[in-house]
Scaffold this motif. Structure first.
Motif, PDB file in Angstrom:
ATOM      1  N   ILE A 246       0.842  -1.195   0.000  1.00  0.00           N
ATOM      2  CA  ILE A 246       0.000   0.000   0.000  1.00  0.00           C
ATOM      3  C   ILE A 246       0.878   1.247   0.000  1.00  0.00           C
ATOM      4  CG2 ILE A 246      -1.785   1.273   1.241  1.00  0.00           C
ATOM      5  CD1 ILE A 246      -2.703  -1.380   2.434  1.00  0.00           C
ATOM      6  N   ALA A 247       1.933   1.238   0.810  1.00  0.00           N
ATOM      7  CA  ALA A 247       2.850   2.376   0.851  1.00  0.00           C
ATOM      8  C   ALA A 247       3.464   2.625  -0.523  1.00  0.00           C
ATOM      9  CB  ALA A 247       3.943   2.128   1.889  1.00  0.00           C
ATOM     10  N   ASN A 248       3.826   1.564  -1.220  1.00  0.00           N
ATOM     11  CA  ASN A 248       4.413   1.717  -2.555  1.00  0.00           C
ATOM     12  C   ASN A 248       3.415   2.324  -3.536  1.00  0.00           C
ATOM     13  OD1 ASN A 248       6.803   0.613  -1.653  1.00  0.00           O
ATOM     14  ND2 ASN A 248       6.391  -1.435  -2.460  1.00  0.00           N
ATOM     15  N   GLN A 249       2.147   1.942  -3.410  1.00  0.00           N
ATOM     16  CA  GLN A 249       1.128   2.508  -4.295  1.00  0.00           C
ATOM     17  C   GLN A 249       0.930   3.996  -4.010  1.00  0.00           C
ATOM     18  OE1 GLN A 249      -1.772  -0.564  -3.225  1.00  0.00           O
ATOM     19  NE2 GLN A 249      -1.946  -1.135  -5.362  1.00  0.00           N
ATOM     20  N   MET A 250       1.002   4.375  -2.740  1.00  0.00           N
ATOM     21  CA  MET A 250       0.926   5.794  -2.395  1.00  0.00           C
ATOM     22  C   MET A 250       2.108   6.555  -2.986  1.00  0.00           C
ATOM     23  SD  MET A 250      -0.281   5.744   1.592  1.00  0.00           S
ATOM     24  CE  MET A 250      -1.947   5.289   2.070  1.00  0.00           C
ATOM     25  N   LEU A 251       3.288   5.975  -2.848  1.00  0.00           N
ATOM     26  CA  LEU A 251       4.491   6.611  -3.382  1.00  0.00           C
ATOM     27  C   LEU A 251       4.416   6.766  -4.896  1.00  0.00           C
ATOM     28  CD1 LEU A 251       7.191   4.783  -1.257  1.00  0.00           C
ATOM     29  CD2 LEU A 251       6.836   7.238  -1.314  1.00  0.00           C
TER      30      LEU A 251
END
Length: 275
Positions: A246-251
């Motif tokens: 999820i963090a990678n998708q936000m980034l």
């Protein structure tokens, strides 16, 4: 979202002082997760002032709420206003200096008949300094209601939320509201990873709020250099699953917009089929 019933109906008590056990809370030395998962639930019920330890949030808020650090507010408990949610543990009471704070807020809540919700890891929190008798707890000395977060959230999700996520995946209401919105707009809704796929998220989805938080709080360096901090921050809101994805998708979404609010607004307004 339908009109939210009065908080007394949801908590099934008129008592102003309520202890809510959340089994997700653990000792601080352990790799605890989802310590803050109940905040969106209480926010929807109209209580969005929250006391909790700084260690839980890692400079990130999944939703907007008024936060008082338990460390900072301890010396000024008479200044904080009700209604109020306080998230802590028995360890926090005895080892991290929150015992006096809880005692003062309990006294004020009972005397003023104002809403104080103590979310903790036990149904019988102890204040040894004020209740030295072995086995004696807050429920013995105060007129309080005792509830269970999983029971409350299960009932609320069944009665008032049309989410595609199972409660066994998460009891964080923010995620369920996002799933509900996606479901009603024919967008992916049945997993956290699919909900946070910004290439397919509806324009009005709640998942965009987190991206604006990062931009408005100038966290570009944190995101670029310390993405594990965002992963860990998400862990404070998420019971299980790979928060790094999820963090990678936000980034990815923020980098597409060069961390610029205007570009993010344009990207958000773009038809998902054209992103």
């Amino acid at each position: 979202m339908a009109n939210t019933p009065p908080i007394e109906d949801i908590l099934q008590t008129t008592a102003p002082t309520v202890i809510i056990r959340d089994p997700q809370l653990q000792k601080r030395a352990q790799h605890a997760r989802a310590q803050l998962r109940s905040i969106p639930f209480f926010d929807e019920l109209g209580v969005n002032t929250v006391i909790h330890a700084d260690v839980y949030d890692n400079d990130f808020k999944l939703i907007d709420y008024t936060h008082h650090s338990s460390q900072d507010i301890s010396a000024a408990a008479d200044s904080v206003e009700f209604p109020l949610v306080h998230i802590t543990t028995q360890q926090g009471l005895q080892e991290y200096g929150e015992e006096n704070l809880v005692h003062e807020l309990l006294e004020r809540s009972v005397e003023e008949q104002e809403r104080y919700i103590l979310v903790t890891d036990t149904t019988s929190p102890r204040l040894p300094t004020y209740m030295p008798k072995p086995g004696r707890s807050v429920v013995d000395d105060y007129d309080v209601a005792v509830k269970d977060y999983e029971t409350l959230s299960n009932r609320y999700l069944e009665d008032y939320v049309d989410s595609a996520l199972p409660a066994s995946t998460t009891r964080n209401l923010h995620y369920h509201r996002a799933s509900e919105y996606h479901k009603h707009h024919d967008a992916p809704a049945d997993s956290l990873e699919s909900i946070y796929d910004y290439t397919r998220a509806p324009t009005g989805s709640p998942v965009w709020e987190s991206l604006y938080y990062f931009i408005e709080h100038d966290l570009e360096n944190v995101l670029n250099d310390y993405s594990e901090r965002i992963r860990d921050a998400l862990r404070s809101w998420t019971e299980r699953g790979e928060t790094q994805k999820i963090a990678n998708q936000m980034l990815d979404a923020l980098r597409r917009c060069d961390f610029e609010k205007a570009q993010l607004e344009d990207y958000q307004q773009t038809n998902p089929n054209l992103r």
